[in-house]
Design an enzyme around this catalytic site. Structure first.
Site, PDB file in Angstrom:
ATOM      1  N   HIS A  60       0.377  -1.547   0.486  1.00 14.54           N
ATOM      2  CA  HIS A  60      -0.431  -0.531  -0.224  1.00 14.54           C
ATOM      3  C   HIS A  60       0.467   1.515  -0.098  1.00 14.54           C
ATOM      4  CE1 HIS A  60      -3.936  -1.409   0.709  1.00 14.54           C
ATOM      5  NE2 HIS A  60      -3.448  -2.577   0.243  1.00 14.54           N
ATOM      6  N   GLU A  84      -3.995   9.103   3.055  1.00  6.50           N
ATOM      7  CA  GLU A  84      -4.048   7.686   2.258  1.00  6.50           C
ATOM      8  C   GLU A  84      -4.606   6.585   3.736  1.00  6.50           C
ATOM      9  OE1 GLU A  84      -0.280   6.426   0.730  1.00  6.50           O
ATOM     10  OE2 GLU A  84       0.006   8.452  -0.902  1.00  6.50           O
TER      11      GLU A  84
END
Ligand code: HEM
Length: 344
Positions: A60, A84
Site C-alpha cells: 500500500h 492515504e
C-alpha cells in the site's frame, strides 16, 4: 603449530558465534537491519496478526507513488488530514505503531520511513514463512511530503475487480508487473484478515454466481458474518485464509487442510492460498478471478504444486515491489514518520 591451533580456535569460535547468530535469525553485518528485525520479531510475538499488516503496508505504500513512506502520514500541508490512511481502500491498514517503534530505535541512523516499511515487511515475510522467504533490500529511499486519500483510492486495486482490471492495475504507469507477478503477490492473502465489507458481495447467489464460491464455504461465512451485520453498523473481520479459521468453521466449510495437502499450521505465509483458490474457498472476487484467465490459472496450479517455487518467486516480486521508485519531487528523511519535518 601452536600458532596454527590458535588460528583454528579463533576460526572455530567465530563460526560458533555466527551459527548462534544465524540460529537466532539475526543479521550480523548491519546494525540498522538488526534493529528492525528485532522490533518486528517482538511485535509479532506480542501480536501475530501484525506481521500480515506489515507485509500489506509495503504494497500500500509502494503502489501509490512508489515507496516514499506517504502511507504513514497523518497530515500534510496540501491534504490536511485527508491522507492515504483515510482512503477507503486502506481499510484495516495497520502496523503504524511498529514503524514508530522502529523509527525510535534507528533515530540516529539516518534511515527513511520508506526504508523502514520495506525492511519491516521483508522481516515479517521472513518470520511468517519460517525463514523460507528472504530477499535483500537496498536502503536509500527518501520520504515524500504529500499523501492523498483520493490518490490511494485511484491507485489501489479493490476486491471486486475482475481479471482485466487487475491486469491493467498491475501494469500501468511506473508499475510494471506481469500476470505471473499478480498471481505470485496475491498469495500474500494466505495471511491476515479482512472486513466483511470486503467480501460481502460474495455471500449471496444474487451478487455472485454459485460457481464462483464453494457453497459450504459460503454457508460458513454467512453463518459467522451475515451481510446483514453491515446494515447494523457492524463490520467484523475474518481470517483471509480458511486454514486460519476455527475447527467448527472448517467443518461447516468442508475444509480439511491435511486432506488437501495444506500445512494446517495457522498464520504461516505459504502457498496454501493456491490450494484454496483452486477449490473456490477464497474470500475476494479478486482472488477467484485469477481462475478466469488461462495464464493466471496455469500459475495457480503451478504454485499450488510447487511451494518452493512460490517462495522464491514471491521473494523476488516483493523485492521488486519494495524497489518501486518514489514519484514525487520533494523528499526528506522524516524525523517522525507521521508528519513531514517542517511540521515536526
Ligand atoms: C491483487 C490485488 C489485491 C487486492 C484487490 C487486495 C485486497 C485486499 C483486501 C480487500 C484486504 C482486506 C482489507 C480489509 O477488509 O480489512 C486485503 C488484505 C491483505 N492484503 Fe491484499 N489485495 C491485493 C493484493 C495484495 C498484495 C500484492 C499484497 C502484498 C504483497 C497484499 C497483502 C495483503 C495482506 C497481508 C492482507 C491482510 C492484512 C492484515 O491482516 O492486516 N494484498 N487485501
Amino acid at each position: 603449530m601452536a600458532k596454527l591451533s590458535g588460528t583454528a580456535i579463533i576460526v572455530f569460535v567465530l563460526f560458533a558465534f555466527l551459527a548462534e547468530q544465524s540460529v537466532a535469525g539475526r543479521y550480523y553485518d548491519d546494525k540498522v537491519e538488526d534493529k528492525v528485525r528485532k522490533e518486528v520479531k517482538n511485535a509479532i510475538e506480542k501480536n501475530p496478526g501484525i506481521g500480515a499488516a506489515l507485509v500489506r503496508l509495503v504494497f500500500h505504500d509502494c503502489w501509490v507513488n512508489g515507496c516514499d513512506g506517504s502511507v504513514l502520514l497523518d497530515k500534510t500541508p496540501t491534504d490536511g488530514f485527508n491522507t492515504e490512511k483515510k482512503a477507503v481502500n486502506n481499510i484495516g491498514l495497520d502496523g503504524f505503531g511498529v514503524i514508530d517503534a522502529i523509527k525510535d530505535k534507528v533515530k540516529n541512523d539516518n534511515v527513511s520511513c520508506a526504508d523502514i516499511i520495506v525492511l519491516a515487511g521483508r522481516d515479517a515475510a521472513s518470520i511468517l514463512s519460517g525463514g523460507k522467504i528472504t530477499y535483500p533490500i537496498t536502503r536509500g529511499r527518501l520520504d515524500g511530503v504529500s499523501s492523498s486519500a483520493a490518490e490511494a483510492d485511484r491507485a489501489l486495486p479493490t476486491s471486486d475487480f475482475d481479471f482485466d482490471q487487475l491486469k491493467t492495475n498491475f501494469d500501468s504507469g511506473f508499475r510494471k508487473f506481469t500476470v505471473e507477478e499478480l498471481v505470485v503477490l496475491s498469495g500474500a492473502h494466505s495471511i491476515g484478515v479482512a472486513h466483511l465489507s470486503s467480501y460481502a458481495d460474495r455471500l449471496t447467489s444474487a451478487a455472485t454466481p454459485d460457481f464462483q464460491i464453494d457453497s459450504s464455504y459460503r454457508a460458513a461465512l454467512n453463518a459467522t458474518t451475515p451481510p446483514a451485520l453491515l446494515k447494523q453498523g457492524q463490520n467484523p473481520r475474518v481470517p483471509n485464509n480458511v486454514r486460519d479459521e476455527t475447527q467448527a468453521f472448517q467443518q461447516q466449510a468442508e475444509y480439511d487442510p491435511v486432506a488437501m495437502g495444506v500445512n494446517p499450521t495457522k498464520g504461516v505465509l505459504d502457498n496454501s492460498y493456491y490450494h484454496n483458490t483452486l477449490e473456490n474457498k477464497v474470500l475476494f472476487k479478486s482472488d477467484w478471478v485469477l481462475r478466469t484467465d488461462g495464464e493466471a490459472a496455469g500459475k495457480l496450479v503451478e504454485y499450488r504444486d510447487k511451494p518452493e517455487e512460490w517462495n522464491k518467486d514471491f521473494a523476488a516480486a516483493m523485492a521488486k515491489l519494495s524497489g518501486l521508485p518514489a514519484q514525487g519531487k520533494n523528499f526528506e528523511v522524516r524525523k517522525n514518520c507521521r508528519v513531514i519535518n517542517n511540521h515536526y
